[in-house]
Scaffold this motif. Structure first.
Motif, PDB file in Angstrom:
ATOM      1  N   LEU A  79       0.824  -1.205   0.000  1.00  0.00           N
ATOM      2  CA  LEU A  79       0.000   0.000   0.000  1.00  0.00           C
ATOM      3  C   LEU A  79       0.863   1.261   0.000  1.00  0.00           C
ATOM      4  CD1 LEU A  79      -2.783   1.424   0.313  1.00  0.00           C
ATOM      5  CD2 LEU A  79      -2.479   1.175   2.793  1.00  0.00           C
ATOM      6  N   VAL A  80       1.811   1.330   0.930  1.00  0.00           N
ATOM      7  CA  VAL A  80       2.525   2.591   1.148  1.00  0.00           C
ATOM      8  C   VAL A  80       3.605   2.860   0.110  1.00  0.00           C
ATOM      9  CG1 VAL A  80       2.012   2.488   3.602  1.00  0.00           C
ATOM     10  CG2 VAL A  80       4.241   1.680   2.789  1.00  0.00           C
ATOM     11  N   LYS A  81       3.976   1.873  -0.673  1.00  0.00           N
ATOM     12  CA  LYS A  81       5.004   2.118  -1.695  1.00  0.00           C
ATOM     13  C   LYS A  81       4.540   3.128  -2.739  1.00  0.00           C
ATOM     14  CE  LYS A  81       3.727  -1.767  -4.701  1.00  0.00           C
ATOM     15  NZ  LYS A  81       4.176  -3.098  -5.169  1.00  0.00           N
ATOM     16  N   TYR A  82       3.230   3.398  -2.802  1.00  0.00           N
ATOM     17  CA  TYR A  82       2.707   4.353  -3.765  1.00  0.00           C
ATOM     18  C   TYR A  82       2.782   5.798  -3.287  1.00  0.00           C
ATOM     19  CZ  TYR A  82       1.178   0.259  -6.256  1.00  0.00           C
ATOM     20  OH  TYR A  82       1.167  -0.939  -6.930  1.00  0.00           O
ATOM     21  N   GLY A  83       3.157   6.014  -2.043  1.00  0.00           N
ATOM     22  CA  GLY A  83       3.322   7.384  -1.562  1.00  0.00           C
ATOM     23  C   GLY A  83       4.459   8.068  -2.301  1.00  0.00           C
ATOM     24  N   PRO A  84       4.295   9.325  -2.693  1.00  0.00           N
ATOM     25  CA  PRO A  84       5.305   9.990  -3.519  1.00  0.00           C
ATOM     26  C   PRO A  84       6.578  10.339  -2.760  1.00  0.00           C
ATOM     27  CG  PRO A  84       3.555  11.517  -2.959  1.00  0.00           C
ATOM     28  CD  PRO A  84       3.122  10.181  -2.453  1.00  0.00           C
ATOM     29  N   THR A  85       7.700  10.278  -3.494  1.00  0.00           N
ATOM     30  CA  THR A  85       8.981  10.811  -3.052  1.00  0.00           C
ATOM     31  C   THR A  85       9.576  11.576  -4.229  1.00  0.00           C
ATOM     32  OG1 THR A  85      10.132   8.776  -3.709  1.00  0.00           O
ATOM     33  CG2 THR A  85       9.447   8.952  -1.401  1.00  0.00           C
TER      34      THR A  85
ATOM     35  N   GLN B 128      12.581   8.455  -5.609  1.00  0.00           N
ATOM     36  CA  GLN B 128      13.828   7.866  -5.116  1.00  0.00           C
ATOM     37  C   GLN B 128      13.634   6.743  -4.105  1.00  0.00           C
ATOM     38  OE1 GLN B 128      15.702  10.947  -2.018  1.00  0.00           O
ATOM     39  NE2 GLN B 128      15.191  11.885  -3.963  1.00  0.00           N
ATOM     40  N   SER B 129      12.551   6.736  -3.359  1.00  0.00           N
ATOM     41  CA  SER B 129      12.201   5.608  -2.477  1.00  0.00           C
ATOM     42  C   SER B 129      13.376   5.098  -1.642  1.00  0.00           C
ATOM     43  CB  SER B 129      11.619   4.465  -3.314  1.00  0.00           C
ATOM     44  OG  SER B 129      10.554   4.922  -4.118  1.00  0.00           O
ATOM     45  N   PRO B 130      13.964   5.955  -0.791  1.00  0.00           N
ATOM     46  CA  PRO B 130      15.166   5.558  -0.063  1.00  0.00           C
ATOM     47  C   PRO B 130      14.923   4.795   1.238  1.00  0.00           C
ATOM     48  CG  PRO B 130      14.691   7.841   0.395  1.00  0.00           C
ATOM     49  CD  PRO B 130      13.647   7.371  -0.599  1.00  0.00           C
ATOM     50  N   LEU B 131      13.663   4.626   1.651  1.00  0.00           N
ATOM     51  CA  LEU B 131      13.398   3.938   2.915  1.00  0.00           C
ATOM     52  C   LEU B 131      13.707   2.448   2.794  1.00  0.00           C
ATOM     53  CD1 LEU B 131      12.140   4.302   5.821  1.00  0.00           C
ATOM     54  CD2 LEU B 131      10.052   3.361   4.825  1.00  0.00           C
ATOM     55  N   ARG B 132      14.361   1.910   3.809  1.00  0.00           N
ATOM     56  CA  ARG B 132      14.583   0.474   3.914  1.00  0.00           C
ATOM     57  C   ARG B 132      14.062   0.029   5.282  1.00  0.00           C
ATOM     58  NH1 ARG B 132      14.943   1.827  -0.491  1.00  0.00           N
ATOM     59  NH2 ARG B 132      16.678   1.578  -1.939  1.00  0.00           N
ATOM     60  N   VAL B 133      13.555  -1.191   5.336  1.00  0.00           N
ATOM     61  CA  VAL B 133      12.918  -1.708   6.554  1.00  0.00           C
ATOM     62  C   VAL B 133      13.620  -2.997   6.957  1.00  0.00           C
ATOM     63  CG1 VAL B 133      10.756  -2.497   7.590  1.00  0.00           C
ATOM     64  CG2 VAL B 133      10.712  -0.725   5.807  1.00  0.00           C
TER      65      VAL B 133
ATOM     66  N   GLY C 140       6.511   8.195   7.476  1.00  0.00           N
ATOM     67  CA  GLY C 140       5.148   8.626   7.787  1.00  0.00           C
ATOM     68  C   GLY C 140       4.115   7.774   7.076  1.00  0.00           C
ATOM     69  N   TYR C 141       4.361   7.485   5.796  1.00  0.00           N
ATOM     70  CA  TYR C 141       3.451   6.598   5.063  1.00  0.00           C
ATOM     71  C   TYR C 141       3.399   5.221   5.736  1.00  0.00           C
ATOM     72  CZ  TYR C 141       4.295   9.872   1.120  1.00  0.00           C
ATOM     73  OH  TYR C 141       4.422  10.960   0.308  1.00  0.00           O
ATOM     74  N   PHE C 142       4.562   4.729   6.164  1.00  0.00           N
ATOM     75  CA  PHE C 142       4.637   3.408   6.785  1.00  0.00           C
ATOM     76  C   PHE C 142       3.775   3.348   8.047  1.00  0.00           C
ATOM     77  CE2 PHE C 142       6.609   0.242   9.580  1.00  0.00           C
ATOM     78  CZ  PHE C 142       6.707  -0.858   8.744  1.00  0.00           C
ATOM     79  N   ILE C 143       3.860   4.372   8.861  1.00  0.00           N
ATOM     80  CA  ILE C 143       3.063   4.418  10.096  1.00  0.00           C
ATOM     81  C   ILE C 143       1.574   4.409   9.768  1.00  0.00           C
ATOM     82  CG2 ILE C 143       2.455   5.876  12.081  1.00  0.00           C
ATOM     83  CD1 ILE C 143       5.490   6.747  12.020  1.00  0.00           C
ATOM     84  N   VAL C 144       1.156   5.204   8.788  1.00  0.00           N
ATOM     85  CA  VAL C 144      -0.251   5.212   8.380  1.00  0.00           C
ATOM     86  C   VAL C 144      -0.645   3.845   7.819  1.00  0.00           C
ATOM     87  CG1 VAL C 144      -1.933   6.263   6.813  1.00  0.00           C
ATOM     88  CG2 VAL C 144      -0.331   7.701   8.068  1.00  0.00           C
ATOM     89  N   GLY C 145       0.262   3.193   7.084  1.00  0.00           N
ATOM     90  CA  GLY C 145      -0.009   1.854   6.562  1.00  0.00           C
ATOM     91  C   GLY C 145      -0.203   0.831   7.658  1.00  0.00           C
TER      92      GLY C 145
ATOM     93  N   ARG D  85      15.710   1.788 -12.577  1.00  0.00           N
ATOM     94  CA  ARG D  85      14.493   0.970 -12.536  1.00  0.00           C
ATOM     95  C   ARG D  85      13.285   1.804 -12.132  1.00  0.00           C
ATOM     96  NH1 ARG D  85      12.937  -3.672  -8.451  1.00  0.00           N
ATOM     97  NH2 ARG D  85      14.618  -2.776  -7.240  1.00  0.00           N
ATOM     98  N   LEU D  86      13.480   2.752 -11.215  1.00  0.00           N
ATOM     99  CA  LEU D  86      12.370   3.543 -10.686  1.00  0.00           C
ATOM    100  C   LEU D  86      11.987   4.711 -11.589  1.00  0.00           C
ATOM    101  CD1 LEU D  86      13.398   3.604  -6.924  1.00  0.00           C
ATOM    102  CD2 LEU D  86      11.610   2.216  -7.997  1.00  0.00           C
ATOM    103  N   MET D  87      12.910   5.164 -12.416  1.00  0.00           N
ATOM    104  CA  MET D  87      12.642   6.280 -13.341  1.00  0.00           C
ATOM    105  C   MET D  87      13.187   5.944 -14.729  1.00  0.00           C
ATOM    106  SD  MET D  87      12.740   9.806 -11.238  1.00  0.00           S
ATOM    107  CE  MET D  87      12.050  10.573 -12.659  1.00  0.00           C
ATOM    108  N   PRO D  88      12.659   4.879 -15.350  1.00  0.00           N
ATOM    109  CA  PRO D  88      13.196   4.472 -16.655  1.00  0.00           C
ATOM    110  C   PRO D  88      13.018   5.528 -17.741  1.00  0.00           C
ATOM    111  CG  PRO D  88      11.146   3.315 -16.172  1.00  0.00           C
ATOM    112  CD  PRO D  88      11.525   4.058 -14.924  1.00  0.00           C
TER     113      PRO D  88
END
Length: 196
Positions: free
Chosen positions: A39-45, A49-54, A131-136, A99-102
């Motif tokens: 779900l939260v992977k669709y939140g914009p950056t 760049q999507s730099p969060l790692r878990v 923040g997106y992760f917490i809401v997710g 891959r993220l911005m072909p």
């Protein structure tokens, strides 16, 4: 009201959501975590760049390695939460940009070739994703307990590497008995918003 989101969803995600300090022993499954991420992977950056790692701390051995790095007031709840997530910033996020911005070849080299630039951009955008992760987590019907009370250098050395900086640690699970502190006040609209 001007919001389109159902009032029950508004309550689940925001008004009734709280930072849990105790948890039941009901497990948090890999399927739940996958659903949260999906779900939260669709939140914009910026630049996608999507730099969060878990890093999920599941094993008893990993939990024992984590606890000495937690601030004393956070240790007991981290010891008993069904799942603990270390959220970190990947400062080498630019390696994923092809891959993220072909549609924008060369963007990694153009904007993110220097480490200080990646650290600054990555930290802001990983915090946004946190923040997106917490809401997710809340959207999954779970409680999140985000914390920055820990030894950042110790957690990095124990669980990460030089390219990943801890951002926060989040306890996740169903809230237990006496899970909530009294809700603190919030700033009102007029305290925050200025029109120019």
């Amino acid at each position: 009201m001007s919001l389109v989101l159902d009032p029950a969803a508004q309550d689940l995600l925001f008004r009734e959501a709280r930072t849990a300090n105790t948890f039941t022993d009901e497990p948090v499954t890999d399927e739940q975590v996958q659903a949260i991420y999906d779900l939260v992977k669709y939140g914009p950056t910026a630049f996608n760049q999507s730099p969060l790692r878990v890093t999920l701390v599941r094993s008893a051995e990993a939990r024992e390695r984590l606890l000495p790095h937690m601030a004393e007031g956070n240790r007991a709840k981290t010891a008993t939460a069904p799942l603990v997530a270390i959220l970190s910033t990947d400062h080498e996020f630019h390696e994923e940009l092809p891959r993220l911005m072909p549609h924008a070849p060369g963007i990694a080299e153009t904007f993110f070739s220097e480490r200080p630039v990646r650290e600054a951009a990555g930290s802001v955008n990983a915090a946004l994703q946190a923040g997106y992760f917490i809401v997710g987590v809340r959207a999954a019907g779970l409680a999140a307990g985000p914390m920055t009370g820990f030894d950042f250098a110790g957690v990095q050395k124990e669980f990460l590497d030089a390219d990943h900086t801890p951002l926060m640690i989040v306890n996740i699970g169903k809230p237990g008995e006496d899970a909530w502190f009294p809700r603190s006040p919030r700033l009102e609209y007029e305290d925050v918003v200025t029109t120019v």
